[in-house]
Structures are given as structure tokens and as C-alpha cells.
Design a protein around this motif. Structure first.
Motif, PDB file in Angstrom:
ATOM      1  N   SER A   1       0.848  -1.211   0.000  1.00 15.17           N
ATOM      2  CA  SER A   1       0.000   0.000   0.000  1.00 15.17           C
ATOM      3  C   SER A   1       0.875   1.249   0.000  1.00 15.17           C
TER       4      SER A   1
ATOM      5  N   GLY B   1      -0.930  -1.766   7.325  1.00 10.37           N
ATOM      6  CA  GLY B   1      -1.366  -3.138   7.101  1.00 10.37           C
ATOM      7  C   GLY B   1      -2.589  -3.565   7.885  1.00 10.37           C
TER       8      GLY B   1
ATOM      9  N   ASN C   1       3.317  -9.121  11.984  1.00 12.17           N
ATOM     10  CA  ASN C   1       3.092  -7.667  12.043  1.00 12.17           C
ATOM     11  C   ASN C   1       2.170  -7.266  13.191  1.00 12.17           C
TER      12      ASN C   1
HETATM   13  P1  NAP Z   1       1.931  -4.547   4.994  1.00  8.77           P
HETATM   14  O1  NAP Z   1       2.501  -5.237   3.837  1.00  8.77           O
HETATM   15  O2  NAP Z   1       1.653  -5.325   6.224  1.00  8.77           O
HETATM   16  O3  NAP Z   1       2.884  -3.325   5.317  1.00  8.77           O
HETATM   17  C1  NAP Z   1       2.718  -2.583   6.487  1.00  8.77           C
HETATM   18  C2  NAP Z   1       3.879  -1.640   6.631  1.00  8.77           C
HETATM   19  O4  NAP Z   1       3.695  -0.857   7.817  1.00  8.77           O
HETATM   20  C3  NAP Z   1       5.216  -2.362   6.798  1.00  8.77           C
HETATM   21  O5  NAP Z   1       6.194  -1.631   6.133  1.00  8.77           O
HETATM   22  C4  NAP Z   1       5.417  -2.327   8.310  1.00  8.77           C
HETATM   23  O6  NAP Z   1       6.741  -2.448   8.719  1.00  8.77           O
HETATM   24  C5  NAP Z   1       4.863  -0.950   8.621  1.00  8.77           C
HETATM   25  N1  NAP Z   1       4.525  -0.805  10.026  1.00  8.77           N
HETATM   26  C6  NAP Z   1       3.573  -1.465  10.722  1.00  8.77           C
HETATM   27  N2  NAP Z   1       3.572  -1.067  12.000  1.00  8.77           N
HETATM   28  C7  NAP Z   1       4.549  -0.137  12.121  1.00  8.77           C
HETATM   29  C8  NAP Z   1       5.046   0.633  13.198  1.00  8.77           C
HETATM   30  N3  NAP Z   1       4.541   0.518  14.431  1.00  8.77           N
HETATM   31  N4  NAP Z   1       6.060   1.498  12.957  1.00  8.77           N
HETATM   32  C9  NAP Z   1       6.581   1.601  11.730  1.00  8.77           C
HETATM   33  N5  NAP Z   1       6.159   0.895  10.659  1.00  8.77           N
HETATM   34  C10 NAP Z   1       5.155   0.033  10.863  1.00  8.77           C
HETATM   35  O7  NAP Z   1       0.540  -3.831   4.620  1.00  8.77           O
HETATM   36  P2  NAP Z   1       0.026  -3.307   3.193  1.00  8.77           P
HETATM   37  O8  NAP Z   1       1.063  -2.505   2.517  1.00  8.77           O
HETATM   38  O9  NAP Z   1      -1.301  -2.681   3.416  1.00  8.77           O
HETATM   39  O10 NAP Z   1      -0.163  -4.625   2.361  1.00  8.77           O
HETATM   40  C11 NAP Z   1      -0.832  -5.768   2.897  1.00  8.77           C
HETATM   41  C12 NAP Z   1      -1.125  -6.736   1.801  1.00  8.77           C
HETATM   42  O11 NAP Z   1      -2.260  -6.290   1.071  1.00  8.77           O
HETATM   43  C13 NAP Z   1      -0.053  -6.883   0.748  1.00  8.77           C
HETATM   44  O12 NAP Z   1       0.998  -7.715   1.152  1.00  8.77           O
HETATM   45  C14 NAP Z   1      -0.845  -7.426  -0.416  1.00  8.77           C
HETATM   46  O13 NAP Z   1      -1.080  -8.800  -0.285  1.00  8.77           O
HETATM   47  C15 NAP Z   1      -2.147  -6.668  -0.271  1.00  8.77           C
HETATM   48  N6  NAP Z   1      -2.088  -5.463  -1.113  1.00  8.77           N
HETATM   49  C16 NAP Z   1      -2.036  -5.657  -2.456  1.00  8.77           C
HETATM   50  C17 NAP Z   1      -1.948  -4.574  -3.273  1.00  8.77           C
HETATM   51  C18 NAP Z   1      -1.896  -4.801  -4.732  1.00  8.77           C
HETATM   52  O14 NAP Z   1      -2.535  -5.682  -5.260  1.00  8.77           O
HETATM   53  N7  NAP Z   1      -1.126  -4.046  -5.428  1.00  8.77           N
HETATM   54  C19 NAP Z   1      -1.880  -3.288  -2.762  1.00  8.77           C
HETATM   55  C20 NAP Z   1      -1.947  -3.115  -1.393  1.00  8.77           C
HETATM   56  C21 NAP Z   1      -2.037  -4.215  -0.560  1.00  8.77           C
HETATM   57  P3  NAP Z   1       7.353  -3.896   9.090  1.00  8.77           P
HETATM   58  O15 NAP Z   1       7.525  -4.598   7.779  1.00  8.77           O
HETATM   59  O16 NAP Z   1       8.586  -3.605   9.802  1.00  8.77           O
HETATM   60  O17 NAP Z   1       6.316  -4.595   9.955  1.00  8.77           O
END
Ligand code: NAP
Length: 551
Positions: free
Chosen positions: A196, A390, A508
Motif C-alpha cells: 500500500s 497493514g 506484524n
Molecule cells: P503490509 O505489507 O503489512 O505493510 C505494512 C507496513 O507498515 C510495513 O512496512 C510495516 O513495517 C509498517 N509498520 C507497521 N507497523 C509499524 C510501526 N509501528 N512502525 C513503523 N512501521 C510500521 O501492509 P500493506 O502494505 O497494506 O499490504 C498488505 C497486503 O495487502 C499486501 O501484502 C498485499 O497482499 C495486499 N495489497 C495488495 C496490493 C496490490 O494488489 N497491489 C496493494 C496493497 C495491498 P514492518 O515490515 O517492519 O512490519
């Protein structure tokens, strides 16, 4: 015998054959499929519109990372021929438009009750019936439940102190305002660099006065190479749509068209390997890249060659060496977290108005009225904060529903040490409750809609079989569940996936049991197993007739 056309045997209005939780891609297909069998169905959807993920995630740049000709329903040849995708990858508004089109085309909307969150579900063993209660006061009885509540549908804002006193505005990627957000002239902070964050950062950077990106863990991202749909490509794809969909069922990711790799990355000379990665980098897309060699997800040395190729790309794109090094992931092998796709993500860090802040070495301490502060005392003045932090993935949505049985079981207790399912489809001790693409299923590791259709077809065929046999209860046996969970873990342990602190592992969410949740044995292998289970008389399931209950 049960009623010939229904499975509930009852005909009062509050009673359904199947209650469906969720009005996204899975819930809508469940309506289509089960209604087509003459069953009385209703879906309950918390949102004010249908679409699930694609209804909620409206952040700038939200776009699917699977190509649109693949990421679509296959159940209707007319639909897949008629729908025109304007770009290689669908944007959130396009996909939501498509979902609404499907709902209208197949008259599904009248079976969805919007603005309604299911709060509890209780299975009464004597009545052989589920009772669902909603936040709107509905009490709904149903013979069966289909949980189609999504895997990434419980947004998570970290528990930062001071957020309630922040004077600016804050947002979560998964709860984005429908009217959009204009960041022009603002000092913006984005926390999180997963899929995201990586999609929204280049776009917010173009609007904001200044953008601070707070990165805890660097993620690998490849260029999407999005482009307008080439008419000739669309024509060729559509000419062989049905065959392509069938072929996808024989692949691990449920996506056809990528030649199966035949060689180890370690078998080829470094120059040849580099040229292969370069070709994949230019082509764009994650499946093609991870499919370059047979062993990128199972052999660390092989994976290192691909990881280092991408790190070198990052170093060549990002001009400031310190920023480049921070952006180059070193804590996990490429592909073991969801591999992101982007449009000018790394290039964005060359802009004067973008600053990368490493909150791994100096974590965020709290949110202040005017921004945020780190443990080391650095203060950032912000007008808006975006949490791209996330979701409570895979189990969050079901754990938010109080799911119990009259025998005293609760899903929260059953899953206290991590989710347990048989084939990702059912939970032992919770009869007549199916899950679509839940933990233990390959869903999130595949083209999701293919998995949704495969799971739902399996469920529909099971109900059809039960109806024809005069049966009205199905449950997974504890032994089958235990064996499947062990198999899911054994397969994961034979890969590199567990090396990453990903949402696949629940890593996470503080305190969440560290259990690898998706089945990574591949869609093809999983589907064969589901088919074999049916051929063996629903091996591992107990199908019975609660005869005394049936009029
Ligand atoms: P994510 O992959 O879980 O990423 C969350 C981000 O927030 C990570 O970088 C995490 O760091 C950070 N974070 C969480 N808590 C934090 C804190 N307390 N302090 C600092 N940083 C923190 O979530 P997402 O990006 O929403 O994606 C989730 C899933 O949704 C993806 O893996 C995918 O499957 C799907 N998605 C797909 C698409 C697409 O189709 N293009 C787009 C968006 C989402 P850490 O890694 O250190 O925990």
C-alpha cells in the motif's frame, strides 16, 4: 428427507439455507453459485457498498498487482469477453466498477444487506442451525454459513501514544475517505512501506509540500510496467480465455502464461543469470520474476542472486547512497514477503521534497499534536499522517466475530495458538461453517479470484452432494484438521517463506501467534487434493443426517 429445494427444511423468513458473511468478490460469487442451486442465501456486508477490499482501499495509486485479464471472474464466458480492461493492471476504481457491473449483470445486489456487520455466530447442535446476530439487531438463522470476510480486511493502526491529540488529519490505507484526500501544499508523513505504501508514496510525493516516509523494514519492489491495454494482446487473450483459465489451474499461482522454470539459478553462469533477471525486470510483474528459476523460493543461495540483482537496481536508481542502502532490503529473501509492484517508487526518493526516515534504528515514540517524535528525540512537523501499516491478516476478520457452538467451543479459543483448518475450508468442531480462502488455503498466494471460485465451487458441490444424499451436517474431523495443519507447516518449512517477518506469519501484529498461515504448496497441488478428497467420499469430513431434525 430434507426439503427438495432447500437445505434448511424450514420456510420462515428469518431462516436461510446459507448466510454469507461479506459482500466482496467472494461473497458475491457465493451468492451467484448457491442461489443458482435454488438455495435461499443472503450476504451481510459491513460497508455501505459491495466490493470488499476494492470498496475500502481507495488510497492514491491503489491498483491490483495481478494483470487485469487474469484478475477477474472466469465463471461467465460472456462476462469475460464483454468486459474491457483499459490498462494492464486494474486501478481500484476500475475494479470496483467491474464488481458493481457483475452484481447488476447477475442480479446479485438484492441478496446483499449493506451497512451490516455480523457480530456473533452461534451453532446450535440440537437445531443443527447457525444463529447470526448483527450490529443492526438482525437475528438470522441459517443451516450453513459461508465466511467470505476477506484476508486483509481488518485495518491496523499501531497503538501509538498521542494519536488522539494530533491536530492534523490522519488516514489508514484500508479506510480511505470516499471523497479522496488532497495533500497539496501539506507536510505529509507516510508510515509503512508495504504494497500500500509503495503504491501511494510516488503519488502523494507529487502533491505534498514535503513527504516524510517512515520506514521500519525495506521491501523489495519491481516495476509494474503498467500501460494501456494493447488491443492485440487483449484479442489474443480473449480468443483463448477458457483454455487459459483451465491452464491456470495447473500452476502454483493460478496464473497461466508464464513458462515453467526448468533450471536452478545456481546452474547458470552469472552473466546469463543477470540477463535473465534484466529481461524480467524490463517485462514487469512479480510472477514472471519469481518464476525465472526453479529454486528462488526454496534455496537461499539461489534467492541471494535475485535479491542482490534488485538491490543493485535500487542502488542504481536512488542517487543518495545512504537512502539507497536503507531502501535495499537485507533482512529477508526476495519473494518471502509479498513482492510489491510499483510505478516510480525508488525514483521518488530522488525528489527534493521526499525524505526517508529509518524508524528501525530510531523507532517512532509517539504522535504529538503537531507531528511525530522518535525515541531518539527527532521531531517531525506534519499536517497529515497516513498509516499504510497493514492489516490483522487472515484471521482478523473471523476473530472479530464471536463464533461459538452450543457444545461450548469458541473459535477464538480454538485458534488461540494460531489458526487450525482442514484445507482452509472448515474448522473441526464448527459444523456447517465454510471459509473462503482462509488460513490453510493457498488463496493469498494465488490469483485470488481463481481461488475464490475454486473454494466456492467446492462448497457448492459439497452442498449439492449433501442435498442429493439427504444429509444436513458436514464437519471436518479433528484428525484431518491436525494432519492438514501439519502439512501446511511442513510445506512452508521446506521453503524460504518463514525467514521473513511477514503478515503470512502474523509477525506484524504484536502478540499474534507466529504460525505460517497460507498454504504455499501451490494452487495446482491444493486443487488436486480438494478433488481427491471428494473422490474419496469427502475424506476427512463427516457428513451426516440429523434425521430427527428434518421434517
Ligand atoms: P503490509 O505489507 O503489512 O505493510 C505494512 C507496513 O507498515 C510495513 O512496512 C510495516 O513495517 C509498517 N509498520 C507497521 N507497523 C509499524 C510501526 N509501528 N512502525 C513503523 N512501521 C510500521 O501492509 P500493506 O502494505 O497494506 O499490504 C498488505 C497486503 O495487502 C499486501 O501484502 C498485499 O497482499 C495486499 N495489497 C495488495 C496490493 C496490490 O494488489 N497491489 C496493494 C496493497 C495491498 P514492518 O515490515 O517492519 O512490519
Amino acid at each position: 428427507m430434507p426439503d427438495a429445494s432447500t437445505l434448511s427444511g424450514a420456510a420462515d423468513k428469518a431462516s436461510l439455507d446459507v448466510a454469507i458473511v461479506g459482500g466482496g468478490l467472494a461473497g458475491l460469487y457465493a451468492i451467484y453459485r448457491l442461489r443458482g442451486m435454488g438455495l435461499r442465501v443472503r450476504a451481510f456486508e459491513a460497508g455501505s457498498g459491495i466490493g470488499g477490499t476494492w470498496f475500502w482501499n481507495r488510497y492514491p495509486g491503489a491498483r491490483c498487482d495481478v494483470e487485469s485479464l487474469e484478475y477477474s471472474y472466469s465463471f461467465s464466458e460472456d462476462l469475460q469477453q464483454a468486459w474491457k480492461w483499459p490498462e494492464r493492471y486494474g486501478t481500484q476504481p476500475e475494479i470496483l466498477r467491474y464488481i458493481n457491473h457483475v452484481a447488476d449483470r447477475f442480479d446479485l445486489r438484492r441478496h446483499v444487506q449493506l451497512n451490516t456487520r455480523v457480530k456473533s455466530a452461534l451453532f446450535d447442535a440440537d437445531a443443527n442451525e447457525w444463529t447470526l446476530r448483527t450490529d443492526k439487531g438482525d437475528v438470522v438463522r441459517a443451516r450453513f454459513c459461508v465466511m467470505a470476510a476477506g484476508n486483509l480486511s481488518t485495518p491496523r493502526v499501531p497503538d501509538f501514544k498521542g494519536l488522539q491529540d494530533f491536530r492534523g488529519k490522519w488516514y489508514h490505507s484500508g479506510l480511505w475517505p470516499h471523497e479522496g484526500v488532497d495533500f497539496s501544499g501539506l507536510r505529509v508523513g507516510v508510515i509503512g512501506t508495504g504494497s500500500s505504501g509503495i503504491q501511494m508514496i510516488p503519488i502523494i510525493a507529487r502533491q505534498a509540500k514535503h513527504l516524510h516516509v517512515f520506514q521500519r523494514t525495506a521491501n523489495f519492489s519491481l516495476p509494474a510496467r503498467n500501460a494501456p491495454m494493447e488491443p492485440e494482446r487483449e484479442r489474443r487473450h480473449k480468443a483463448e480465455y477458457a483454455a487459459r483459465r483451465r491452464a491456470a489451474h495447473d500452476t502454483p499461482f493460478a496464473i497461466a502464461g508464464h513458462p515453467k522454470p526448468t533450471r536452478s539459478a545456481l546452474e547458470v553462469a552469472p552473466d546469463e543469470r543477470k540477463a535473465a533477471y534484466e529481461a524480467k525486470w524490463q517485462e514487469g510483474g512479480s510472477i514472471s520474476f519469481l518464476y525465472a528459476y526453479t529454486d528462488l523460493l526454496v534455496n537461499k543461495d539461489a534467492n541471494d542472486t535475485a535479491s542482490e540483482f534488485v538491490r543493485e537496481k535500487i542502488r542504481s536508481i536512488v542517487k543518495d547512497p545512504r537512502t539507497a542502502e536503507l531502501l535495499a532490503p537485507k533482512d529477508h529473501p526476495i519473494g518471502t514477503k509479498r513482492l510489491c509492484l510499483d510505478t516510480e517508487y525508488y525514483e521518488t526518493y530522488n525528489r527534493d521534497n521526499v525524505t526517508l526516515v529509518d524508524v528501525r534504528s530510531d523507532p517512532i515514540r509517539d504522535i504529538t499534536p503537531s507531528g511525530l517524535r522518535t525515541e531518539g528525540g527527532a521531531a517531525f512537523e506534519l499536517d497529515a499522517i497516513v498509516f499504510a501499516t497493514g492489516f490483522d491478516a487472515m484471521t482478523g476478520a473471523l476473530r472479530e466475530i464471536d463464533i461459538r457452538t452450543s457444545a461450548g467451543a469458541s473459535l477464538a479459543d480454538h485458534w488461540a495458538g494460531g489458526p487450525l483448518t482442514y484445507l482452509g475450508l472448515m474448522v473441526a468442531g464448527f459444523p456447517n461453517m465454510f471459509i473462503v480462502t482462509g488460513p490453510g488455503s493457498p488463496g493469498v498466494k494465488t490469483q485470488m479470484i481463481a481461488s475464490i471460485e475454486q473454494h466456492t465451487d467446492w462448497i457448492a458441490n459439497c452442498l449439492d452432494h449433501m442435498r442429493r444424499q439427504g444429509l444436513d451436517r458436514v464437519e471436518a474431523t479433528p484428525e484431518a484438521e491436525a494432519d492438514w495443519v501439519q502439512h501446511v507447516n511442513a510445506v512452508a518449512d521446506s521453503t524460504l517463506y518463514p525467514l521473513a517477518n511477514s503478515w503470512y506469519l502474523g509477525a506484524n501484529i504484536p502478540g499474534k501467534p507466529r504460525v505460517f498461515m497460507p498454504y504455499v504448496g501451490g494452487f495446482d497441488r491444493y486443487k488436486r487434493r480438494c478433488d481427491a478428497v471428494v473422490a474419496d467420499g469427502y475424506e476427512g469430513f463427516r457428513l451426516t443426517r440429523q434425521a430427527a431434525l428434518v421434517a
